[in-house]
Scaffold this active site. Structure first.
Site, mmCIF file in Angstrom:
data_model
loop_
_atom_site.group_PDB
_atom_site.id
_atom_site.type_symbol
_atom_site.label_atom_id
_atom_site.label_comp_id
_atom_site.label_asym_id
_atom_site.label_seq_id
_atom_site.Cartn_x
_atom_site.Cartn_y
_atom_site.Cartn_z
ATOM 1 N N HIS A 155 35.882 39.511 -2.630
ATOM 2 C CA HIS A 155 36.994 39.969 -3.469
ATOM 3 C C HIS A 155 37.415 41.417 -3.252
ATOM 4 O O HIS A 155 38.438 41.852 -3.796
ATOM 5 C CB HIS A 155 36.650 39.809 -4.955
ATOM 6 C CG HIS A 155 35.686 40.845 -5.455
ATOM 7 N ND1 HIS A 155 34.347 40.786 -5.246
ATOM 8 C CD2 HIS A 155 35.893 41.997 -6.152
ATOM 9 C CE1 HIS A 155 33.753 41.831 -5.795
ATOM 10 N NE2 HIS A 155 34.664 42.594 -6.347
HETATM 11 C C1 UD1 Z 1 38.222 45.212 -9.796
HETATM 12 C C2 UD1 Z 1 37.645 46.546 -9.337
HETATM 13 C C3 UD1 Z 1 36.571 46.314 -8.296
HETATM 14 C C4 UD1 Z 1 35.518 45.352 -8.807
HETATM 15 C C5 UD1 Z 1 36.176 44.083 -9.330
HETATM 16 C C6 UD1 Z 1 35.123 43.229 -9.998
HETATM 17 C C7 UD1 Z 1 39.290 48.370 -9.374
HETATM 18 C C8 UD1 Z 1 40.122 49.270 -8.543
HETATM 19 N N1 UD1 Z 1 38.670 47.388 -8.725
HETATM 20 O O1 UD1 Z 1 38.834 44.623 -8.677
HETATM 21 O O2 UD1 Z 1 35.926 47.535 -7.986
HETATM 22 O O3 UD1 Z 1 34.654 45.037 -7.759
HETATM 23 O O4 UD1 Z 1 37.184 44.405 -10.294
HETATM 24 O O5 UD1 Z 1 35.445 41.893 -10.003
HETATM 25 O O6 UD1 Z 1 39.212 48.560 -10.564
HETATM 26 N N2 UD1 Z 1 43.169 38.781 -11.591
HETATM 27 C C9 UD1 Z 1 43.404 37.570 -12.205
HETATM 28 N N3 UD1 Z 1 42.594 37.248 -13.273
HETATM 29 C C10 UD1 Z 1 41.613 38.069 -13.730
HETATM 30 C C11 UD1 Z 1 41.402 39.288 -13.076
HETATM 31 C C12 UD1 Z 1 42.193 39.627 -12.011
HETATM 32 O O7 UD1 Z 1 44.278 36.795 -11.840
HETATM 33 O O8 UD1 Z 1 40.943 37.723 -14.715
HETATM 34 C C13 UD1 Z 1 44.070 39.182 -10.481
HETATM 35 C C14 UD1 Z 1 45.028 40.271 -10.969
HETATM 36 O O9 UD1 Z 1 46.175 39.730 -11.505
HETATM 37 C C15 UD1 Z 1 45.293 41.031 -9.679
HETATM 38 C C16 UD1 Z 1 44.040 40.802 -8.829
HETATM 39 O O10 UD1 Z 1 43.313 39.743 -9.425
HETATM 40 O O11 UD1 Z 1 46.373 40.465 -9.021
HETATM 41 C C17 UD1 Z 1 43.176 42.027 -8.734
HETATM 42 O O12 UD1 Z 1 42.724 42.444 -10.012
HETATM 43 P P1 UD1 Z 1 42.320 43.969 -10.302
HETATM 44 O O13 UD1 Z 1 41.784 44.079 -11.657
HETATM 45 O O14 UD1 Z 1 43.442 44.866 -9.901
HETATM 46 O O15 UD1 Z 1 41.189 44.277 -9.240
HETATM 47 P P2 UD1 Z 1 39.895 43.464 -8.806
HETATM 48 O O16 UD1 Z 1 40.111 42.979 -7.422
HETATM 49 O O17 UD1 Z 1 39.526 42.492 -9.850
HETATM 50 N N1 UDP Z 2 29.527 37.066 -11.067
HETATM 51 C C1 UDP Z 2 29.648 36.014 -11.969
HETATM 52 N N2 UDP Z 2 30.405 34.931 -11.606
HETATM 53 C C2 UDP Z 2 31.031 34.842 -10.396
HETATM 54 C C3 UDP Z 2 30.899 35.919 -9.493
HETATM 55 C C4 UDP Z 2 30.154 37.022 -9.870
HETATM 56 O O1 UDP Z 2 29.084 36.058 -13.062
HETATM 57 O O2 UDP Z 2 31.706 33.844 -10.154
HETATM 58 C C5 UDP Z 2 28.738 38.242 -11.466
HETATM 59 C C6 UDP Z 2 27.674 38.648 -10.467
HETATM 60 O O3 UDP Z 2 26.500 37.885 -10.643
HETATM 61 C C7 UDP Z 2 27.482 40.108 -10.824
HETATM 62 C C8 UDP Z 2 28.894 40.551 -11.170
HETATM 63 O O4 UDP Z 2 29.599 39.359 -11.506
HETATM 64 O O5 UDP Z 2 26.680 40.252 -11.955
HETATM 65 C C9 UDP Z 2 29.510 41.216 -9.986
HETATM 66 O O6 UDP Z 2 30.844 41.390 -10.188
HETATM 67 P P1 UDP Z 2 31.884 41.490 -8.987
HETATM 68 O O7 UDP Z 2 31.296 40.945 -7.741
HETATM 69 O O8 UDP Z 2 33.139 40.915 -9.493
HETATM 70 O O9 UDP Z 2 32.124 43.058 -8.900
HETATM 71 P P2 UDP Z 2 31.384 44.249 -8.124
HETATM 72 O O10 UDP Z 2 29.953 44.218 -8.476
HETATM 73 O O11 UDP Z 2 31.659 44.072 -6.666
HETATM 74 O O12 UDP Z 2 32.100 45.446 -8.634
#
Ligand code: UD1
Ligand code: UDP
Length: 359
Positions: free
Chosen positions: A210
């Protein structure tokens, strides 16, 4: 310090998991906690499920700010968090990790001269193109308490001259290990995902994908997906896919030779980790969780903040390189490592954090 009221700013999946551990430690000390959910993650399986399963206190505020560019998202969050801080007047603001919600919480608090505790401070990838690196550096610089999960995090702050500032810098251990240890048993009892997906123990690879540097670069994304497609000929691939990546794959018509699954809750995730053969991921949190549950990890990034995992042979960083991913998969079965090392505090991090805040 004297603390009557803490205000916690969270918004993304890994922050819910981290906050679950610390909220419990705050409750033990009878400290009132106001939770502000920025809304950054909003799908039920990216947000609500964690609050429900893990008994995280219900957010007092949900700002519903999401799906925006970095500037727009962070800016709107700052504006709304500031309004809340002026009403709630907390003694301290807690922020976690390195997301846009982290930076917004920290900036809003510091401008109002409210002390900040940054949990998961001091980590560095040294890659300023990552949004996370910008967020964590800036948050560290304006926080009063820097709770570092590892020795390396402490060392990073020293190298940057943080000792010259009037900050409290402490090695607390990693709150994600607290969560993993605390919730493992209930996950064993409650999750049925292994049965539901008809999985066999140690007969599948658990993958996640992601991070922006992989999803928003077509070549990198294709390299990783093509590696998974190739591996799916010989291995069962379980890929709970972040909505961000699902959208991009759909829009760019990228071909997948195996079925993905939607994101799962934490209890199911623990079972997937525990029962997997090994893990391939670009997640920060999952790299550590692989180690907590004694699984090797192949990291599809160019660098990692969790260098101690690489130094001790638990993790290998391969970038978005199809050949390297496949080569490391071939090597995993020959690997032998002793995972019984205390790299992250063995479940005492939240307690350490709260104790030090109150000292
Ligand atoms: C964010 C964090 C990243 C972290 C990740 C955890 C930042 C800059 N990045 O990235 O460091 O690793 O969260 O998972 O803060 N979206 C959905 N549904 C959701 C959430 C997101 O559809 O519930 C979509 C949003 O609409 C957007 C895309 O996913 O288009 C990215 O979401 P965003 O919150 O900007 O960043 P993440 O990639 O989730
Ligand atoms: N995780 C979860 N369900 C999923 C994928 C990840 O519960 O489908 C949990 C994972 O075990 C960890 C956390 O989400 O505890 C990590 O989040 P993510 O990978 O989104 O973000 P990052 O750690 O890279 O910021």
């Amino acid at each position: 310090m004297m603390i009557n009221k803490v205000l916690t700013v969270i918004g993304a999946r890994p922050q819910f998991i981290k906050a679950a551990a610390v909220s419990r430690a705050l409750q033990k000390e009878n400290i009132a906690e106001i939770i502000v959910h920025t809304g950054q993650h909003f799908d039920s399986n990216m947000s609500k499920i964690f609050f429900d399963e893990m008994d995280i206190p219900k957010p007092a505020y949900n700002l519903d700010i999401h799906s925006l560019s970095h500037g727009a998202m962070t800016g709107r969050m700052i504006e709304e968090i500031e309004k809340i801080l002026k009403v709630e007047l907390p003694d301290i603001v807690l922020v976690y990790g390195d997301t846009n919600s982290t930076l917004a919480g920290a900036l809003a608090a510091q401008k109002l001269h409210i002390p900040i505790a940054h949990i998961e401070a001091g980590l560095r990838s040294f890659n300023l193109k990552m949004p996370e690196e910008v967020n964590r550096i800036l948050t560290d610089r304006i926080s009063s308490y820097l709770f570092c999960p590892t020795d390396k995090a402490i060392e990073n702050l020293k190298t940057e001259g943080f000792e010259n500032y009037p900050f409290t810098i402490l090695k607390s251990g990693d709150v994600m290990q607290d969560a993993a240890l605390y919730y493992e048993k209930v996950s064993d009892q409650q999750s049925t995902i292994i049965k539901d997906l008809k999985l066999e123990k140690s007969k599948f690879i658990l993958c996640t994908l992601h991070r922006q540097e992989n999803t928003d670069n077509r070549e990198r994304l294709l390299n990783i997906i093509n590696a998974y497609n190739e591996l799916s000929k010989d291995f069962k691939i379980i890929l709970p896919l972040h909505p961000r990546t699902q959208k991009i794959i759909k829009e760019s018509l990228i071909n997948l030779d195996f079925d993905i699954i939607d994101p799962v809750g934490y209890f199911d995730m623990i079972q997937l980790i525990k029962n997997s053969e090994f893990i391939i991921t670009d997640s920060g949190g999952l790299q550590k969780e692989a180690f907590f549950f004694k699984k090797y990890c192949i990291t599809t990034r160019d660098e990692t903040e969790w260098v101690e995992l690489v130094e001790n042979g638990f993790n290998v960083v391969v970038g978005a390189n199809k050949e390297k991913i496949i080569l490391e998969v071939q090597k995993v079965s020959q690997k032998t490592a002793n995972f019984d090392m205390d790299l992250y505090g063995n479940g005492k991090a939240s307690e350490n954090i709260v104790k030090n805040l109150l000292a």
